[in-house]
Design a protein around this motif. Structure first.
Motif, PDB file in Angstrom:
ATOM      1  N   GLY A  10       0.682  -1.144  -0.202  1.00  0.00           N
ATOM      2  CA  GLY A  10       0.171  -0.350   0.109  1.00  0.00           C
ATOM      3  C   GLY A  10       0.629   1.049   0.196  1.00  0.00           C
ATOM      4  O   GLY A  10       0.255   2.087  -1.018  1.00  0.00           O
ATOM      5  N   GLU A  11       1.701   1.051   0.543  1.00  0.00           N
ATOM      6  CA  GLU A  11       3.036   2.383   0.964  1.00  0.00           C
ATOM      7  C   GLU A  11       3.762   2.364  -0.445  1.00  0.00           C
ATOM      8  O   GLU A  11       3.466   3.914  -1.046  1.00  0.00           O
ATOM      9  N   LEU A  12       3.767   1.220  -0.901  1.00  0.00           N
ATOM     10  CA  LEU A  12       4.889   1.761  -1.846  1.00  0.00           C
ATOM     11  C   LEU A  12       3.782   2.411  -3.272  1.00  0.00           C
ATOM     12  O   LEU A  12       3.959   2.790  -3.965  1.00  0.00           O
ATOM     13  N   SER A  13       2.515   1.442  -3.386  1.00  0.00           N
ATOM     14  CA  SER A  13       1.546   1.989  -4.585  1.00  0.00           C
ATOM     15  C   SER A  13       0.923   3.862  -4.122  1.00  0.00           C
ATOM     16  O   SER A  13       1.088   4.236  -5.212  1.00  0.00           O
ATOM     17  N   GLU A  14       1.147   3.848  -3.292  1.00  0.00           N
ATOM     18  CA  GLU A  14       0.872   5.634  -3.031  1.00  0.00           C
ATOM     19  C   GLU A  14       2.266   6.764  -2.814  1.00  0.00           C
ATOM     20  O   GLU A  14       1.411   7.911  -3.955  1.00  0.00           O
ATOM     21  N   ARG A  15       3.417   6.195  -2.707  1.00  0.00           N
ATOM     22  CA  ARG A  15       4.386   6.524  -3.215  1.00  0.00           C
ATOM     23  C   ARG A  15       4.958   6.714  -4.679  1.00  0.00           C
ATOM     24  O   ARG A  15       5.604   7.665  -4.784  1.00  0.00           O
ATOM     25  N   GLY A  29       2.147   6.350  -7.140  1.00  0.00           N
ATOM     26  CA  GLY A  29       1.066   6.528  -7.375  1.00  0.00           C
ATOM     27  C   GLY A  29       0.502   5.065  -8.551  1.00  0.00           C
ATOM     28  O   GLY A  29       0.830   5.173  -9.591  1.00  0.00           O
ATOM     29  N   THR A  30       0.964   3.747  -8.014  1.00  0.00           N
ATOM     30  CA  THR A  30       0.953   2.543  -9.040  1.00  0.00           C
ATOM     31  C   THR A  30      -0.648   2.153  -7.920  1.00  0.00           C
ATOM     32  O   THR A  30       0.116   1.997  -6.857  1.00  0.00           O
ATOM     33  N   SER A  31      -1.712   1.615  -9.309  1.00  0.00           N
ATOM     34  CA  SER A  31      -2.213   0.620  -8.264  1.00  0.00           C
ATOM     35  C   SER A  31      -1.290  -1.064  -7.861  1.00  0.00           C
ATOM     36  O   SER A  31      -0.024  -0.989  -8.310  1.00  0.00           O
ATOM     37  N   ARG A  32      -1.879  -1.245  -6.589  1.00  0.00           N
ATOM     38  CA  ARG A  32      -1.305  -2.684  -5.794  1.00  0.00           C
ATOM     39  C   ARG A  32      -1.714  -2.997  -6.868  1.00  0.00           C
ATOM     40  O   ARG A  32      -0.369  -3.768  -7.016  1.00  0.00           O
ATOM     41  N   ARG A  33      -2.753  -4.323  -7.716  1.00  0.00           N
ATOM     42  CA  ARG A  33      -2.983  -4.724  -8.835  1.00  0.00           C
ATOM     43  C   ARG A  33      -1.052  -4.517  -9.387  1.00  0.00           C
ATOM     44  O   ARG A  33      -0.829  -5.480 -10.045  1.00  0.00           O
ATOM     45  N   LEU A  34      -0.865  -3.566 -10.278  1.00  0.00           N
ATOM     46  CA  LEU A  34       0.167  -3.275 -11.199  1.00  0.00           C
ATOM     47  C   LEU A  34       1.292  -3.614 -10.575  1.00  0.00           C
ATOM     48  O   LEU A  34       2.436  -4.113 -11.148  1.00  0.00           O
ATOM     49  N   LEU A  35       1.587  -2.994  -9.468  1.00  0.00           N
ATOM     50  CA  LEU A  35       3.275  -4.085  -8.805  1.00  0.00           C
ATOM     51  C   LEU A  35       3.178  -5.218  -8.313  1.00  0.00           C
ATOM     52  O   LEU A  35       3.787  -6.012  -9.037  1.00  0.00           O
ATOM     53  N   ARG A  36       2.021  -5.788  -8.680  1.00  0.00           N
ATOM     54  CA  ARG A  36       1.621  -7.187  -8.185  1.00  0.00           C
ATOM     55  C   ARG A  36       2.018  -8.699  -9.411  1.00  0.00           C
ATOM     56  O   ARG A  36       2.837  -9.287  -9.388  1.00  0.00           O
ATOM     57  N   TYR A  37       1.529  -7.121 -10.491  1.00  0.00           N
ATOM     58  CA  TYR A  37       2.306  -7.328 -11.969  1.00  0.00           C
ATOM     59  C   TYR A  37       3.500  -7.226 -12.257  1.00  0.00           C
ATOM     60  O   TYR A  37       3.769  -8.002 -13.634  1.00  0.00           O
ATOM     61  N   TYR A  38       4.151  -6.570 -11.655  1.00  0.00           N
ATOM     62  CA  TYR A  38       5.653  -5.770 -12.286  1.00  0.00           C
ATOM     63  C   TYR A  38       5.883  -7.111 -11.166  1.00  0.00           C
ATOM     64  O   TYR A  38       7.313  -7.622 -11.763  1.00  0.00           O
ATOM     65  N   GLU A  39       5.900  -7.697 -10.293  1.00  0.00           N
ATOM     66  CA  GLU A  39       6.819  -8.491  -9.244  1.00  0.00           C
ATOM     67  C   GLU A  39       6.415 -10.193 -10.042  1.00  0.00           C
ATOM     68  O   GLU A  39       7.614 -10.869 -10.327  1.00  0.00           O
ATOM     69  N   GLU A  40       5.686 -10.132 -10.577  1.00  0.00           N
ATOM     70  CA  GLU A  40       4.696 -11.400 -11.802  1.00  0.00           C
ATOM     71  C   GLU A  40       5.960 -11.369 -12.851  1.00  0.00           C
ATOM     72  O   GLU A  40       6.083 -12.487 -13.200  1.00  0.00           O
ATOM     73  N   GLN A  41       6.428 -10.602 -13.798  1.00  0.00           N
ATOM     74  CA  GLN A  41       7.304 -10.227 -14.585  1.00  0.00           C
ATOM     75  C   GLN A  41       8.703  -9.923 -13.774  1.00  0.00           C
ATOM     76  O   GLN A  41       9.371  -9.910 -15.158  1.00  0.00           O
ATOM     77  N   ASP A  50      11.657  -3.098  -0.778  1.00  0.00           N
ATOM     78  CA  ASP A  50      12.880  -2.322  -0.422  1.00  0.00           C
ATOM     79  C   ASP A  50      12.733  -0.820  -0.780  1.00  0.00           C
ATOM     80  O   ASP A  50      12.093  -0.021  -1.593  1.00  0.00           O
ATOM     81  N   GLU A  51      13.398  -0.005  -0.055  1.00  0.00           N
ATOM     82  CA  GLU A  51      12.949   1.403  -0.559  1.00  0.00           C
ATOM     83  C   GLU A  51      13.336   2.326  -1.601  1.00  0.00           C
ATOM     84  O   GLU A  51      12.831   2.785  -2.041  1.00  0.00           O
ATOM     85  N   HIS A  52      14.208   1.178  -1.963  1.00  0.00           N
ATOM     86  CA  HIS A  52      14.847   1.270  -3.346  1.00  0.00           C
ATOM     87  C   HIS A  52      13.464   1.217  -4.324  1.00  0.00           C
ATOM     88  O   HIS A  52      14.125   1.720  -5.694  1.00  0.00           O
ATOM     89  N   LEU A  53      12.970   0.709  -4.639  1.00  0.00           N
ATOM     90  CA  LEU A  53      12.043   0.077  -5.468  1.00  0.00           C
ATOM     91  C   LEU A  53      11.138   1.699  -6.057  1.00  0.00           C
ATOM     92  O   LEU A  53      10.152   1.003  -6.537  1.00  0.00           O
ATOM     93  N   VAL A  54      11.087   2.294  -4.645  1.00  0.00           N
ATOM     94  CA  VAL A  54      10.422   3.642  -5.427  1.00  0.00           C
ATOM     95  C   VAL A  54      10.808   3.950  -6.581  1.00  0.00           C
ATOM     96  O   VAL A  54       9.853   3.988  -7.169  1.00  0.00           O
ATOM     97  N   ASP A  55      11.776   4.287  -6.707  1.00  0.00           N
ATOM     98  CA  ASP A  55      12.335   4.545  -8.018  1.00  0.00           C
ATOM     99  C   ASP A  55      12.711   3.712  -9.244  1.00  0.00           C
ATOM    100  O   ASP A  55      12.311   4.544 -10.405  1.00  0.00           O
ATOM    101  N   ARG A  56      12.747   2.426  -8.917  1.00  0.00           N
ATOM    102  CA  ARG A  56      12.542   1.467  -9.508  1.00  0.00           C
ATOM    103  C   ARG A  56      11.103   1.410 -10.399  1.00  0.00           C
ATOM    104  O   ARG A  56      11.054   1.150 -11.488  1.00  0.00           O
ATOM    105  N   VAL A  57      10.335   1.721  -9.705  1.00  0.00           N
ATOM    106  CA  VAL A  57       8.925   1.109 -10.040  1.00  0.00           C
ATOM    107  C   VAL A  57       8.542   2.753 -11.081  1.00  0.00           C
ATOM    108  O   VAL A  57       7.901   2.891 -11.935  1.00  0.00           O
ATOM    109  N   MET A  58       9.228   4.490 -10.600  1.00  0.00           N
ATOM    110  CA  MET A  58       9.007   4.974 -11.472  1.00  0.00           C
ATOM    111  C   MET A  58       9.820   4.820 -12.655  1.00  0.00           C
ATOM    112  O   MET A  58       9.303   5.133 -13.893  1.00  0.00           O
TER     113      MET A  58
END
Length: 126
Positions: free
Chosen positions: A4-9, A11-23, A39-47
């Motif tokens: 949830g925090e990664l999603s908020e920080r 702006g990416t939905s939880r569903r999309l974050l789970r998809y990124y993880e699956e991929q 991990d904290e570094h994933l904020v930049d990675r997701v962006m």
């Protein structure tokens, strides 16, 4: 951090974050209660991932490019075909043109704002 925090920080939905993880684009650890822990570094990675997706790159290519974004840079392309290289060159060129266009638009907006501010200041002084 939890999903949830990664999603908020980011702006990416939880569903999309789970998809990124699956991929295989991001990795989480599991807490004893089963919750994902990111991990904290994933904020930049997701962006970065979002930017590459917005640029039109498919996740299979992004997965290969991501190591190039890390420090130290470890680049390994076991299946870099001539077609993939050509596609990446086209995408790079398209991104370069998009950056030029965005820069021109940003500069035009900045000039407009400067003109508006000057006009408002002049009107206030009159």
């Amino acid at each position: 951090m939890r999903i949830g925090e990664l999603s908020e920080r980011t702006g990416t939905s939880r569903r999309l974050l789970r998809y990124y993880e699956e991929q295989g684009l991001i990795v989480s650890e599991r807490r004893p209660n089963g919750y994902r822990d990111y991990d904290e570094h994933l904020v930049d990675r997701v962006m970065q991932i979002r930017g590459l997706l917005d640029a039109g790159l498919p996740t299979r290519i992004i997965r290969q490019i991501l190591p190039c974004l890390d420090q130290p840079r470890t680049i390994h392309f076991p299946d870099a075909t001539p077609e993939m290289i050509a596609m990446l060159e086209r995408e790079r060129d398209r991104m370069t043109e998009r950056v030029r266009c965005l820069t021109r638009n940003r500069d035009a907006v900045a000039e407009y704002l400067d003109a508006v501010r000057v006009e408002r200041t002049d009107a206030a002084l009159s």
